[in-house]
Design a protein around this motif. Structure first.
Motif, mmCIF file in Angstrom:
data_model
loop_
_atom_site.group_PDB
_atom_site.id
_atom_site.type_symbol
_atom_site.label_atom_id
_atom_site.label_comp_id
_atom_site.label_asym_id
_atom_site.label_seq_id
_atom_site.Cartn_x
_atom_site.Cartn_y
_atom_site.Cartn_z
ATOM 1 N N LYS A 148 0.830 -1.210 0.000
ATOM 2 C CA LYS A 148 0.000 0.000 0.000
ATOM 3 C C LYS A 148 0.862 1.255 0.000
ATOM 4 O O LYS A 148 0.559 2.226 -0.686
ATOM 5 N N GLU A 149 1.944 1.247 0.771
ATOM 6 C CA GLU A 149 2.855 2.398 0.818
ATOM 7 C C GLU A 149 3.470 2.643 -0.557
ATOM 8 O O GLU A 149 3.556 3.781 -1.015
ATOM 9 N N PHE A 150 3.899 1.579 -1.210
ATOM 10 C CA PHE A 150 4.503 1.715 -2.530
ATOM 11 C C PHE A 150 3.478 2.199 -3.551
ATOM 12 O O PHE A 150 3.735 3.123 -4.325
ATOM 13 N N LYS A 151 2.301 1.601 -3.533
ATOM 14 C CA LYS A 151 1.263 1.988 -4.483
ATOM 15 C C LYS A 151 0.864 3.445 -4.319
ATOM 16 O O LYS A 151 0.536 4.110 -5.304
ATOM 17 N N ALA A 152 0.936 3.964 -3.107
ATOM 18 C CA ALA A 152 0.579 5.365 -2.850
ATOM 19 C C ALA A 152 1.528 6.330 -3.551
ATOM 20 O O ALA A 152 1.187 7.492 -3.766
ATOM 21 N N THR A 153 2.699 5.857 -3.944
ATOM 22 C CA THR A 153 3.685 6.726 -4.595
ATOM 23 C C THR A 153 3.557 6.714 -6.123
ATOM 24 O O THR A 153 4.210 7.511 -6.791
ATOM 25 N N LEU A 154 2.731 5.829 -6.641
ATOM 26 C CA LEU A 154 2.645 5.659 -8.092
ATOM 27 C C LEU A 154 1.519 6.481 -8.696
ATOM 28 O O LEU A 154 0.464 6.640 -8.085
ATOM 29 N N PRO A 155 1.744 6.974 -9.918
ATOM 30 C CA PRO A 155 0.663 7.694 -10.604
ATOM 31 C C PRO A 155 -0.457 6.731 -11.008
ATOM 32 O O PRO A 155 -0.217 5.542 -11.219
ATOM 33 N N LEU A 184 8.735 -5.403 -4.975
ATOM 34 C CA LEU A 184 8.899 -5.340 -3.520
ATOM 35 C C LEU A 184 9.758 -6.501 -3.019
ATOM 36 O O LEU A 184 10.674 -6.307 -2.221
ATOM 37 N N ARG A 185 9.472 -7.682 -3.507
ATOM 38 C CA ARG A 185 10.244 -8.855 -3.086
ATOM 39 C C ARG A 185 11.698 -8.768 -3.556
ATOM 40 O O ARG A 185 12.613 -9.147 -2.829
ATOM 41 N N ALA A 186 11.877 -8.283 -4.775
ATOM 42 C CA ALA A 186 13.235 -8.200 -5.339
ATOM 43 C C ALA A 186 14.135 -7.280 -4.519
ATOM 44 O O ALA A 186 15.351 -7.475 -4.471
ATOM 45 N N ARG A 187 13.539 -6.302 -3.873
ATOM 46 C CA ARG A 187 14.319 -5.361 -3.065
ATOM 47 C C ARG A 187 14.029 -5.510 -1.573
ATOM 48 O O ARG A 187 14.244 -4.598 -0.786
ATOM 49 N N LYS A 188 13.545 -6.679 -1.204
ATOM 50 C CA LYS A 188 13.306 -7.038 0.203
ATOM 51 C C LYS A 188 12.467 -5.997 0.949
ATOM 52 O O LYS A 188 12.723 -5.687 2.103
ATOM 53 N N PHE A 189 11.496 -5.444 0.235
ATOM 54 C CA PHE A 189 10.519 -4.519 0.800
ATOM 55 C C PHE A 189 11.127 -3.214 1.299
ATOM 56 O O PHE A 189 10.494 -2.481 2.052
ATOM 57 N N LYS A 190 12.326 -2.887 0.861
ATOM 58 C CA LYS A 190 12.964 -1.607 1.204
ATOM 59 C C LYS A 190 12.472 -0.584 0.191
ATOM 60 O O LYS A 190 12.921 -0.561 -0.956
ATOM 61 N N LEU A 191 11.527 0.262 0.622
ATOM 62 C CA LEU A 191 10.810 1.124 -0.305
ATOM 63 C C LEU A 191 11.714 2.059 -1.097
ATOM 64 O O LEU A 191 11.448 2.328 -2.271
ATOM 65 N N LYS A 192 12.781 2.540 -0.509
ATOM 66 C CA LYS A 192 13.712 3.408 -1.239
ATOM 67 C C LYS A 192 14.326 2.639 -2.416
ATOM 68 O O LYS A 192 14.416 3.158 -3.534
ATOM 69 N N ASP A 193 14.725 1.401 -2.167
ATOM 70 C CA ASP A 193 15.317 0.569 -3.218
ATOM 71 C C ASP A 193 14.278 0.166 -4.263
ATOM 72 O O ASP A 193 14.569 0.112 -5.451
ATOM 73 N N VAL A 194 13.058 -0.105 -3.801
ATOM 74 C CA VAL A 194 11.973 -0.465 -4.720
ATOM 75 C C VAL A 194 11.672 0.721 -5.638
ATOM 76 O O VAL A 194 11.531 0.544 -6.852
ATOM 77 N N ALA A 195 11.610 1.917 -5.071
ATOM 78 C CA ALA A 195 11.320 3.111 -5.864
ATOM 79 C C ALA A 195 12.389 3.340 -6.928
ATOM 80 O O ALA A 195 12.078 3.692 -8.072
ATOM 81 N N LYS A 196 13.640 3.114 -6.588
ATOM 82 C CA LYS A 196 14.743 3.271 -7.552
ATOM 83 C C LYS A 196 14.601 2.244 -8.675
ATOM 84 O O LYS A 196 14.691 2.580 -9.868
ATOM 85 N N MET A 197 14.374 1.000 -8.308
ATOM 86 C CA MET A 197 14.236 -0.057 -9.311
ATOM 87 C C MET A 197 13.026 0.212 -10.211
ATOM 88 O O MET A 197 13.097 0.053 -11.436
ATOM 89 N N TRP A 198 11.917 0.619 -9.622
ATOM 90 C CA TRP A 198 10.709 0.907 -10.379
ATOM 91 C C TRP A 198 10.954 2.077 -11.338
ATOM 92 O O TRP A 198 10.573 2.014 -12.508
#
Length: 70
Positions: free
Chosen positions: A13-20, A36-50
């Motif tokens: 939910k936190e990650f989805k809240a950042t997406l358009p 999320l799984r690929a970056r072990k749920f670390k939102l900063k890393d997930v955001a970079k990868m995304w």
């Protein structure tokens, strides 16, 4: 270690809240969960990868590829 279901849902939910909205329509929850799984749920890393993923799609015109192009 696997994340608990409540934590997985919270992080999702936190990650989805950042997406358009258009990205939320284009990619389903299972797709987002892979990031999320690929970056072990670390939102900063997930955001970079995304962000890198979306940039790659734009740079390579992935969303305009049709069967006739292939």
């Amino acid at each position: 270690a696997r994340q608990s279901v409540p934590l997985t849902i919270k992080k999702s939910k936190e990650f989805k809240a950042t997406l358009p909205p258009e990205q939320l329509q284009q990619f389903d929850d299972a797709y987002l969960l892979r990031f999320l799984r690929a970056r072990k749920f670390k939102l900063k890393d997930v955001a970079k990868m995304w962000g890198d993923f979306i940039e790659w799609r734009k740079k390579n015109n992935v969303d305009t590829i049709t069967v006739s192009v292939i």
